[in-house]
Design an enzyme around this catalytic site. Structure first.
Site, short mmCIF file in Angstrom:
data_model
loop_
_atom_site.label_atom_id
_atom_site.label_comp_id
_atom_site.label_asym_id
_atom_site.label_seq_id
_atom_site.Cartn_x
_atom_site.Cartn_y
_atom_site.Cartn_z
N ASN A 1 0.93 -1.18 0.16
CA ASN A 1 -0.11 0.23 -0.02
C ASN A 1 0.91 1.10 0.01
OD1 ASN A 1 0.64 -0.42 2.60
ND2 ASN A 1 -1.28 0.33 3.73
N GLU B 1 4.24 -3.50 12.53
CA GLU B 1 3.34 -2.58 12.15
C GLU B 1 2.05 -3.16 11.50
OE1 GLU B 1 3.55 0.79 12.97
OE2 GLU B 1 5.59 0.93 13.38
N CYS C 1 -3.20 1.61 6.55
CA CYS C 1 -3.47 0.76 7.85
C CYS C 1 -4.11 1.76 9.11
CB CYS C 1 -2.18 0.25 8.64
SG CYS C 1 -0.95 1.75 8.77
N GLU D 1 -10.96 -5.25 9.91
CA GLU D 1 -10.28 -3.91 9.28
C GLU D 1 -10.94 -4.09 7.56
OE1 GLU D 1 -6.08 -4.67 8.26
OE2 GLU D 1 -5.63 -2.34 8.59
P1 NAD Z 1 0.09 -8.79 4.18
O1 NAD Z 1 0.39 -9.48 5.65
O2 NAD Z 1 -0.82 -10.08 3.44
O3 NAD Z 1 1.09 -8.85 3.38
C1 NAD Z 1 2.42 -7.94 3.80
C2 NAD Z 1 3.60 -8.66 3.51
O4 NAD Z 1 3.95 -9.90 3.89
C3 NAD Z 1 3.83 -8.77 1.91
O5 NAD Z 1 5.22 -8.45 1.48
C4 NAD Z 1 3.54 -10.20 1.90
O6 NAD Z 1 4.27 -10.75 0.59
C5 NAD Z 1 4.35 -10.82 2.88
N1 NAD Z 1 3.85 -11.94 3.43
C6 NAD Z 1 2.40 -12.52 3.47
N2 NAD Z 1 2.56 -13.93 3.89
C7 NAD Z 1 3.84 -14.13 4.29
C8 NAD Z 1 4.35 -15.26 4.80
N3 NAD Z 1 3.63 -16.57 5.14
N4 NAD Z 1 5.48 -15.16 4.92
C9 NAD Z 1 6.40 -13.92 5.06
N5 NAD Z 1 5.98 -13.02 4.27
C10 NAD Z 1 4.64 -12.90 3.91
O7 NAD Z 1 -0.34 -7.67 4.07
P2 NAD Z 1 -0.88 -6.82 2.87
O8 NAD Z 1 -2.28 -7.06 2.51
O9 NAD Z 1 0.22 -6.66 1.95
O10 NAD Z 1 -1.20 -5.03 3.53
C11 NAD Z 1 -2.30 -4.80 4.06
C12 NAD Z 1 -2.07 -4.79 5.87
O11 NAD Z 1 -1.03 -4.01 6.30
C13 NAD Z 1 -3.16 -4.32 6.42
O12 NAD Z 1 -3.65 -5.19 7.42
C14 NAD Z 1 -2.52 -2.97 6.88
O13 NAD Z 1 -3.36 -2.63 8.04
C15 NAD Z 1 -1.15 -3.37 7.11
N6 NAD Z 1 -0.30 -2.20 7.27
C16 NAD Z 1 -0.01 -1.89 8.59
C17 NAD Z 1 0.82 -0.32 8.46
C18 NAD Z 1 1.25 -0.18 9.63
O14 NAD Z 1 2.40 0.75 9.75
N7 NAD Z 1 0.78 -0.54 11.03
C19 NAD Z 1 1.19 0.20 7.52
C20 NAD Z 1 0.74 -0.65 6.09
C21 NAD Z 1 0.02 -1.58 6.10
#
Ligand code: NAD
Length: 481
Positions: A155, A254, A288, A385
């Site tokens: 994102n 995060e 997020c 969410e």
């Molecule tokens: P996601 O958890 O699906 O993916 C995030 C990252 O993790 C990606 O690089 C993905 O390839 C990787 N990933 C997924 N499964 C994995 C695994 N089994 N092992 C290792 N890596 C893995 O999340 P998303 O859909 O990409 O992003 C949205 C989420 O991120 C939302 O929940 C949002 O709130 C959160 N977010 C949080 C912040 C913050 O600062 N708190 C900022 C941005 C997004």
């Protein structure tokens, strides 16, 4: 894809200062059109191991530099990003979908972390502690933790990387990043500029992979890694935390949120609507800290909802590179279907649809800005969410009751309070169980302040002095005299 500086378009992984092929290819597409942007190297667990080995080998020399030497390289990196900001923003819009103005904002915001931490690393002071024993002298020194691995989401493909890499590198750590497979081009472009800035080989490495689980295991389990930092969903964060446990890594998480946005009867309604639009509709609701539940006092409910509806209806969907576009696509079709499912379920359970509620003709990843009222706390749309362009309005009557409802979630990332009464504002800001609370504002994230959540929204902070502390160990040194 046309850029002024085609050196920014990289299709290989960046490991040990070299551009390397992966085992296969990974397609990067434009979420607005589905068009293929690039076929890039698809990294493997073996690539991740090489990247960790390179970071480990580079650590003594990089951590051995003075803060001023590291700062000089980071400032060159910052300057190169600033010089290429339009290209970097175009690349970001192409792979992620957000309108160009938002992408430019992200590039500037992302770069600001590099500039700020290049300064901050000069102030890694230790302490001289008044001794407990006249024959001893007690000091602390701060030392970089070592190799840092990072997994980042799609994102904010630029800023989520610099927010981690800048303080880590500034502190003297070396870094391996796995960006989201949907948006790797921004990460690789940052590496191209880091290379040009003179960041030594192995100091910063990027491994893109369609097999995030396999690469993730290396980044969370390799004993040479000292610290793991993740931005993404709470569900994946929990899994990765458990993977880190075996080698007791330092961790920053995060994670997701379920932000309440509370509009009191003494709020300036225009200020509240503007703030709500900024937190809810930016990046089509895919942030997020995006507002998830809008609690509006019953006496101002109708006027707030009508003003919000009018502003949401005025959004202009389109390709992020087209002039005038203020609303882009979601990242992929799965997200669109999920969001539509939440709307259908809420309506079936009694919510009222005032705007949107359907797909848009612009492309298969577009979903209309959608406004729902008469929502209840127990509906899935208020508990999960949303991560999409759905504004969900709930009514309240009583301050204590709305605080209780706002806190009734496992998440604790961001919350918003709209009130012109300073006593109430103070009271409510303090009572909300969230890592960040914005009062009469919708956009609050900045380099100089700590960003992060409590409860199941995370561990640790990014930004500000707290963000730097995450990458140091404090060593206690005791001298007999
Ligand atoms: P996601 O958890 O699906 O993916 C995030 C990252 O993790 C990606 O690089 C993905 O390839 C990787 N990933 C997924 N499964 C994995 C695994 N089994 N092992 C290792 N890596 C893995 O999340 P998303 O859909 O990409 O992003 C949205 C989420 O991120 C939302 O929940 C949002 O709130 C959160 N977010 C949080 C912040 C913050 O600062 N708190 C900022 C941005 C997004």
């Amino acid at each position: 894809m046309e850029l002024n500086n085609n050196q920014l378009l990289k299709a290989q992984n960046y490991i040990d200062g070299q551009w390397r092929d992966g085992a296969g290819k990974l397609a990067v597409t434009d979420p607005a059109t589905g068009a293929l942007l690039a076929d890039i190297a698809d990294g493997t667990a073996a690539d991740a191991e090489q990247a960790v080995a390179a970071a480990h080998a580079a650590f003594p020399a990089w951590s051995g530099k003075t803060a001023a030497e590291r700062a000089a390289i980071l400032k060159r990196w910052y300057q190169l990003i600033a010089n290429n900001r339009e290209d970097l923003a175009r690349l970001l819009t192409m792979e992620q979908g957000k309108p160009l103005a938002e992408a430019l904002g992200e590039i500037d915001y992302g770069a600001s972390y590099i500039e700020w931490y290049a300064e901050e690393c000069r102030r890694a002071y230790g302490q001289t502690i008044p001794t407990h024993n006249p024959n001893m002298r007690l000091h602390t020194i701060r030392q970089p933790v070592g190799v840092v691995t990072c997994i980042t989401p799609w994102n904010f493909p630029n800023a989520m990387i610099t927010r981690k890499a800048a303080p880590a590198l500034a502190a003297g750590c070396t870094v391996v990043i796995k960006p989201a497979a949907e948006t790797p081009l921004s990460a690789l472009a940052l590496c191209a500029l880091a290379q040009e800035a003179g960041l030594p080989a192995g100091t910063l490495n990027v491994v893109v992979s369609s097999d995030s689980a396999a690469v993730g295991k290396v980044l969370t389990q390799d004993p040479r890694v000292a610290k793991f930092t993740f931005t993404g969903s709470t569900q994946v964060g929990k899994l990765l935390m458990s993977q880190c446990a075996g080698t007791v890594k330092k961790m920053s998480m995060e994670l997701g949120g379920n932000a309440p946005f509370i509009v009191f009867d003494d709020a300036d309604i225009d200020v509240a609507v503007t703030a709500c639009m900024a937190t809810k509709m930016r990046n089509a609701g895919q942030t997020c800290v995006s507002t998830n539940r809008i609690y509006v006092h019953e006496s101002v409910h109708d006027v707030f909802v009508e003003k919000l509806r009018a502003q949401m209806a005025a959004l202009v969907p389109g390709h992020g590179l087209e002039q005038g576009t203020t609303f882009g696509p979601l990242i992929f079709r799965r997200a669109v279907d999920r969001v539509h499912g939440l709307v259908e379920e809420a309506v079936a359970n009694g919510a009222r649809l005032l705007l949107g509620g359907d797909f848009l003709p612009n492309g298969e990843n577009y979903y209309a800005p959608t406004l729902l009222v008469d929502v209840h706390d127990d509906m899935r749309i208020a508990r999960e969410e949303i991560f999409g362009p759905l504004a969900v309005v709930l009514k309240f009557r009583d301050e204590a009751d709305v605080i209780r409802r706002a806190n009734d979630t496992a998440y604790g990332l961001a919350a918003y309070v709209m009130s012109e009464n300073i006593h109430r504002a103070n009271r409510v800001v303090e009572a909300l169980e969230y890592g960040m609370v914005a009062c009469n504002a919708g956009v609050f994230s900045t380099t100089v302040a700590p960003f992060g959540g409590i409860k199941e929204s995370g561990i640790g902070r990014e930004g500000g002095v707290e963000g730097m502390a995450e990458f140091y160990e404090t060593k206690y040194c005791c001298y007999g005299v």
